[in-house]
Design a protein around this motif. Structure first.
Motif, PDB file in Angstrom:
ATOM      1  N   TYR A  32       0.828  -1.193   0.000  1.00 23.81           N
ATOM      2  CA  TYR A  32       0.000   0.000   0.000  1.00 23.81           C
ATOM      3  C   TYR A  32       0.872   1.256   0.000  1.00 23.81           C
ATOM      4  O   TYR A  32       0.684   2.178  -0.785  1.00 23.81           O
ATOM      5  N   ARG A  33       1.857   1.245   0.898  1.00 25.58           N
ATOM      6  CA  ARG A  33       2.812   2.338   0.963  1.00 25.58           C
ATOM      7  C   ARG A  33       3.523   2.545  -0.346  1.00 25.58           C
ATOM      8  O   ARG A  33       3.735   3.658  -0.792  1.00 25.58           O
ATOM      9  N   GLU A  36       1.401   4.225  -2.874  1.00 23.74           N
ATOM     10  CA  GLU A  36       1.257   5.647  -2.543  1.00 23.74           C
ATOM     11  C   GLU A  36       2.526   6.417  -2.889  1.00 23.74           C
ATOM     12  O   GLU A  36       2.472   7.528  -3.421  1.00 23.74           O
ATOM     13  N   GLU A  37       3.633   5.800  -2.583  1.00 24.07           N
ATOM     14  CA  GLU A  37       4.918   6.428  -2.873  1.00 24.07           C
ATOM     15  C   GLU A  37       5.065   6.701  -4.370  1.00 24.07           C
ATOM     16  O   GLU A  37       5.442   7.802  -4.781  1.00 24.07           O
ATOM     17  N   LYS A  40       2.717   9.486  -5.448  1.00 20.71           N
ATOM     18  CA  LYS A  40       3.207  10.781  -4.994  1.00 20.71           C
ATOM     19  C   LYS A  40       4.389  11.239  -5.837  1.00 20.71           C
ATOM     20  O   LYS A  40       4.453  12.380  -6.266  1.00 20.71           O
ATOM     21  N   CYS A  46      -3.329  10.497  -3.345  1.00 19.54           N
ATOM     22  CA  CYS A  46      -3.153   9.199  -2.709  1.00 19.54           C
ATOM     23  C   CYS A  46      -4.299   8.238  -2.999  1.00 19.54           C
ATOM     24  O   CYS A  46      -5.255   8.561  -3.692  1.00 19.54           O
ATOM     25  N   LEU A  47      -4.169   7.059  -2.461  1.00 20.20           N
ATOM     26  CA  LEU A  47      -5.102   5.986  -2.792  1.00 20.20           C
ATOM     27  C   LEU A  47      -6.540   6.234  -2.351  1.00 20.20           C
ATOM     28  O   LEU A  47      -7.462   5.782  -3.010  1.00 20.20           O
ATOM     29  N   ASN A  48      -6.731   6.931  -1.266  1.00 19.28           N
ATOM     30  CA  ASN A  48      -8.092   7.301  -0.858  1.00 19.28           C
ATOM     31  C   ASN A  48      -8.845   7.947  -2.012  1.00 19.28           C
ATOM     32  O   ASN A  48      -9.974   7.583  -2.302  1.00 19.28           O
ATOM     33  N   TYR A 124      -0.677   2.576 -10.287  1.00 21.25           N
ATOM     34  CA  TYR A 124      -1.217   1.662  -9.277  1.00 21.25           C
ATOM     35  C   TYR A 124      -0.987   0.215  -9.721  1.00 21.25           C
ATOM     36  O   TYR A 124      -0.348  -0.600  -9.036  1.00 21.25           O
TER      37      TYR A 124
END
Lengths: 161, 161
Positions: A32-33, A36-37, A40, A46-48, A124
């Motif tokens: 997940y991190r 996101e990384e 970014k 971000c994923l939200n 993603y």
DNA sequence: CCATATTAGTTGCACTTGCAACTATATATA
DNA sequence: TATATATAGTTGCAAGTGCAACTAATATGG
């Protein structure tokens, strides 16, 4: 049938299980991190945000009641309110009153929103693919999917405020 | 054999895979929430705290450099600083300077900390057990563990600031 | 049709997190 | 040994989140 040894009451949680659980949690958090990384790094949100856009994009007419949306992305309602508000400020989503239920509010994805989601998707995807799916062959993937379906089918889904 | 369509490079991500991934994420988020909910319901702190206490509790002499700790629980360093600070305020952890490295700080779990972790464990365990492991038999659990080991073994682990 | 309970969504406040800048120590290089 | 670079940890500020209280609209039960 190997039958009754396949029991699993809460009293005896084996080391295998503990490790499996811990490992799963960590593996996923890492991934997940990582996603996101990557997002970014390329200047994307971000994923939200992605998840919300995705749920809207795939829905009937690009819109959902905040309530439904919240259930799908597993956000508490007050966070849905605020996230949608932020998305609206960026022009990714628009809000409208529900005509039949005076309490209801729809979030509706805009073209800009759809475009953004489309752009985010390959990042993603590639990340998950590279870090995760590439570790499995077809057969294992099918097994994995079976696991998941079993979990989902088993009523883990209520929750959410 | 349906043969060559079973390829797995980053270009063609199948629906199966997509769903598997989405499903896995959601399933785990749900479960994570559920555990937190149960903990909260009984007046215990959240999983972050648990994880830190657990890592300390299981470590050599109940203490770790903040840096190590952060890597294990997948927290950014500034969040480690602050989380440990909060834990210290509650008397669950104490902080000491590292004697050999002037920059280093150890977090050391206290008896109170160990006790709290022990109390939280069965709640955590039961919830995961009921909602998750009870869906699998022994064989599947072993498969699951294999998956996880493969993921972990494959260098997903760097990351973290 | 009124009173009551439920549901959808919002908001104020406190707490947590992310980011970037900062201090202090340790390591590498010349 | 002086200088540059990297690492450990902290901190201010802005943004995000959780909780509980709130408004407004709908559903329910007499």
């Amino acid at each position: 049938m190997k039958g009754s040894k396949y029991k699993n009451n809460a009293k005896n949680w084996t080391d295998t299980e503990t490790e499996a659980w811990m490992g799963l949690v960590k593996a996923q958090q890492l991934l997940y991190r990582k996603v996101e990384e990557e997002l970014k790094k390329k200047g994307y949100p971000c994923l939200n945000w992605y998840d919300v856009l995705w749920e809207l994009d795939r829905s009937e007419d690009g819109s959902l009641r905040l309530n439904d949306l919240g259930k799908r992305v597993l956000f508490d309602k007050y966070n849905v309110t605020r996230l949608v508000q932020r998305l609206e400020e960026e022009g990714l989503v628009s809000r409208t009153q529900c005509p039949v239920d005076g309490r209801g509010v729809f979030a509706c994805i805009t073209d800009k929103g759809r475009k953004l989601r489309r752009e985010m998707w390959p990042i993603y995807q590639d990340t998950v693919k590279k870090s995760f799916f590439s570790k499995f062959n077809k057969k294992e993937l099918k097994e994995l999917k079976n696991f998941i379906e079993r979990i989902q089918a088993s009523g883990l889904e209520e929750t959410v405020q």
